[in-house]
Design a protein around this motif. Structure first.
Motif, PDB file in Angstrom:
ATOM      1  N   GLU A  26      -7.547  46.274 -13.572  1.00  0.00           N
ATOM      2  CA  GLU A  26      -6.542  45.622 -12.732  1.00  0.00           C
ATOM      3  C   GLU A  26      -5.804  44.533 -13.508  1.00  0.00           C
ATOM      4  O   GLU A  26      -6.418  43.684 -14.154  1.00  0.00           O
ATOM      5  CB  GLU A  26      -7.241  45.021 -11.501  1.00  0.00           C
ATOM      6  CG  GLU A  26      -6.291  44.563 -10.420  1.00  0.00           C
ATOM      7  CD  GLU A  26      -7.026  44.231  -9.134  1.00  0.00           C
ATOM      8  OE1 GLU A  26      -6.975  45.045  -8.204  1.00  0.00           O
ATOM      9  OE2 GLU A  26      -7.675  43.156  -9.087  1.00  0.00           O
ATOM     10  N   HIS A  59      -9.077  52.281 -15.760  1.00  0.00           N
ATOM     11  CA  HIS A  59      -8.023  51.316 -15.461  1.00  0.00           C
ATOM     12  C   HIS A  59      -8.652  49.941 -15.280  1.00  0.00           C
ATOM     13  O   HIS A  59      -9.779  49.823 -14.791  1.00  0.00           O
ATOM     14  CB  HIS A  59      -7.282  51.709 -14.181  1.00  0.00           C
ATOM     15  CG  HIS A  59      -6.711  53.096 -14.209  1.00  0.00           C
ATOM     16  ND1 HIS A  59      -5.586  53.428 -14.917  1.00  0.00           N
ATOM     17  CD2 HIS A  59      -7.141  54.246 -13.618  1.00  0.00           C
ATOM     18  CE1 HIS A  59      -5.324  54.717 -14.757  1.00  0.00           C
ATOM     19  NE2 HIS A  59      -6.258  55.241 -13.982  1.00  0.00           N
ATOM     20  N   SER A  80      -6.275  54.929 -21.769  1.00  0.00           N
ATOM     21  CA  SER A  80      -6.379  53.785 -20.871  1.00  0.00           C
ATOM     22  C   SER A  80      -5.506  52.611 -21.282  1.00  0.00           C
ATOM     23  O   SER A  80      -4.754  52.065 -20.471  1.00  0.00           O
ATOM     24  CB  SER A  80      -7.843  53.328 -20.794  1.00  0.00           C
ATOM     25  OG  SER A  80      -8.706  54.421 -20.545  1.00  0.00           O
ATOM     26  N   TYR A 133      -2.521  50.814 -14.068  1.00  0.00           N
ATOM     27  CA  TYR A 133      -3.446  50.384 -13.014  1.00  0.00           C
ATOM     28  C   TYR A 133      -2.813  50.379 -11.624  1.00  0.00           C
ATOM     29  O   TYR A 133      -3.501  50.585 -10.618  1.00  0.00           O
ATOM     30  CB  TYR A 133      -4.012  48.999 -13.332  1.00  0.00           C
ATOM     31  CG  TYR A 133      -3.126  47.844 -12.911  1.00  0.00           C
ATOM     32  CD1 TYR A 133      -3.238  47.272 -11.642  1.00  0.00           C
ATOM     33  CD2 TYR A 133      -2.158  47.327 -13.774  1.00  0.00           C
ATOM     34  CE1 TYR A 133      -2.415  46.228 -11.259  1.00  0.00           C
ATOM     35  CE2 TYR A 133      -1.335  46.289 -13.401  1.00  0.00           C
ATOM     36  CZ  TYR A 133      -1.461  45.741 -12.138  1.00  0.00           C
ATOM     37  OH  TYR A 133      -0.636  44.721 -11.742  1.00  0.00           O
ATOM     38  N   ASP A 187      -5.827  52.968  -7.823  1.00  0.00           N
ATOM     39  CA  ASP A 187      -7.008  52.823  -6.968  1.00  0.00           C
ATOM     40  C   ASP A 187      -6.773  53.306  -5.545  1.00  0.00           C
ATOM     41  O   ASP A 187      -7.567  53.000  -4.645  1.00  0.00           O
ATOM     42  CB  ASP A 187      -7.459  51.365  -6.943  1.00  0.00           C
ATOM     43  CG  ASP A 187      -6.385  50.421  -6.405  1.00  0.00           C
ATOM     44  OD1 ASP A 187      -5.195  50.833  -6.374  1.00  0.00           O
ATOM     45  OD2 ASP A 187      -6.722  49.290  -6.024  1.00  0.00           O
ATOM     46  N   TYR A 189     -12.135  52.090 -12.050  1.00  0.00           N
ATOM     47  CA  TYR A 189     -11.090  51.068 -11.916  1.00  0.00           C
ATOM     48  C   TYR A 189     -11.796  49.726 -11.913  1.00  0.00           C
ATOM     49  O   TYR A 189     -12.542  49.397 -10.985  1.00  0.00           O
ATOM     50  CB  TYR A 189     -10.324  51.289 -10.610  1.00  0.00           C
ATOM     51  CG  TYR A 189      -9.180  50.331 -10.346  1.00  0.00           C
ATOM     52  CD1 TYR A 189      -7.868  50.696 -10.613  1.00  0.00           C
ATOM     53  CD2 TYR A 189      -9.407  49.067  -9.797  1.00  0.00           C
ATOM     54  CE1 TYR A 189      -6.811  49.837 -10.342  1.00  0.00           C
ATOM     55  CE2 TYR A 189      -8.360  48.192  -9.530  1.00  0.00           C
ATOM     56  CZ  TYR A 189      -7.072  48.587  -9.804  1.00  0.00           C
ATOM     57  OH  TYR A 189      -6.017  47.732  -9.536  1.00  0.00           O
TER      58      TYR A 189
END
Length: 394
Positions: free
Chosen positions: A247, A245, A148, A253, A257, A216
């Motif tokens: 933002e 992820h 990540s 990122y 999404d 996310y």
């Protein structure tokens, strides 16, 4: 699964028996998950180190592998925490028989070319893959962090699979090694400012909700690297999250999404309730254990600043790698903490050590992972809170 000529030769035993056994493991994994081929890796991180979890059978298996003179790791490889401080186990009161066998396990790994740097935060001590590197890591919190925060690519490997990958230098091409599997399924809108142990509480909530899927996050404030370490550990331990992820924060990122299937909102009340529920008692802990995952130098400095010139009422362990402890020694943090009555404990952590056999009953932690695992793996009660609320002074 396709094998090139060298891989076929390794599978046929032309590079030794341990390499052949390792290829058997990797081929079996590849066939289970329909991997089309093996992919070269740049590093490995191997679990299955504590005598508490692998026992005599694991020790015997590792010593058998280590007897093969052709068996050696071919990529940068480090170990997960063992069950003791390898150098200072007598001083800290670890059981002697356990400690002797534990050192034999680590020595066997060392004979296989795996670094005897033992830590669940290898990214703090030099095992740092690059963005989009393929790797084979097995410690759940480190897997979530490296996928990540760094953007390397690994599945959540079992100990034998990670060891096999370290020896062969390859792993099956499936799961999070494929870009299409790295997209988020859940969107998580956090509508409160987070600090300290809040990040662990958030990870605990979402891990339970999403299981092994990819969340996310939309946060109101930017997390530090230590916050991300705590979040990763909680996500991986309460569920099986290996990738998330955030933002505007994590490197992948953007567009992650685009296939969201469900939205989740987390409130301040959710965080407070979870923090309270992670404690199993309201009694005062007799041991404070920090460093799950292993403490960074910045976290040790924070403890040093808190306890300097004071005397700690509770017993205090700060678990970290031998590398970070060496830095803390040089900076003077270790001396300050020891003068206050605490200890910096290298190599191990409270979860995989035989802490239940050392006279403790209630453990104070600032890690949601530890709060989740200590009751089940050690049979002890826990108090979950921020560092400042855990450490008491005389």
């Amino acid at each position: 699964m396709y094998l090139n000529q060298k891989e076929e030769d390794m599978s046929n035993g032309e590079y030794g028996e341990t390499v052949r056994k390792s290829m058997d493991i990797l081929i079996a994994l590849g066939e289970i998950y329909d991997a089309p081929n093996l992919v070269d890796i740049t590093s490995a991180q191997v679990s299955g180190v504590s005598y508490k979890t692998i026992g005599d059978a694991g020790l015997e298996y590792l010593e058998d592998l280590a007897n093969d003179e052709k068996a050696e790791a071919t990529v940068t490889s480090t170990l997960n925490p063992p069950g003791i401080d390898l150098d200072n186990w007598k001083k800290l009161g670890f059981p002697e028989d356990f400690s002797i066998k534990q050192n034999k396990i680590v020595d066997a790994y060392g004979s296989l070319g795996i670094s005897k740097t033992c830590t669940c935060t290898p990214y703090l001590v030099g095992n740092v893959p690059r963005f989009h590197d393929h790797i084979a890591w097995s410690e759940s919190s480190a897997v979530a962090y490296v996928n990540s925060v760094i953007g390397a690519k690994t599945n959540r490997e079992g100990g034998p699979g990670a060891l096999a990958a370290a020896i062969v230098g390859k792993t099956p091409m499936y799961g999070f090694h494929l870009d299409e599997n790295r997209l988020a399924k859940f969107s998580v809108d956090v509508d409160t400012i987070l600090k300290g142990a809040d990040f662990g509480a958030l990870g605990y909530i979402i891990g339970q909700k999403v299981g092994s899927d990819v969340p996310y996050f939309k946060l109101k404030n930017n997390p530090s690297n230590n916050d991300l370490k705590s979040l990763s550990a909680a996500l991986a331990s309460s569920g099986a999250v290996a990738l998330y992820h955030i933002e505007n924060i994590t490197p992948e990122y953007e567009n992650a999404d685009e296939n969201i299937e469900e939205e989740i909102t987390i409130t301040k009340e959710d965080i407070l309730n979870t923090r309270a529920n992670l404690s199993t008692t309201d009694k005062e802990p007799d041991l404070i254990c920090l460093g799950c995952p292993h403490a960074s130098l910045e976290e040790i400095k924070e403890v040093s600043n808190l306890v300097e010139g004071k005397t700690i009422k509770n017993e205090l362990w700060i678990c970290t790698s031998i590398n970070v402890k060496a830095s803390a020694d040089r900076m003077g943090y270790t001396k300050i903490i020891e003068n206050a009555g605490g200890h910096i404990v290298s190599d191990t952590c409270m979860v995989v050590s035989p802490i239940e056999d050392m006279g403790y009953e209630i453990i104070g932690v600032n890690s949601a992972k530890a709060a989740n695992y200590v009751p089940s793996m050690c049979g002890l009660d826990v108090i979950y809170n921020d560092l400042q609320n855990l450490v008491k002074f005389i």
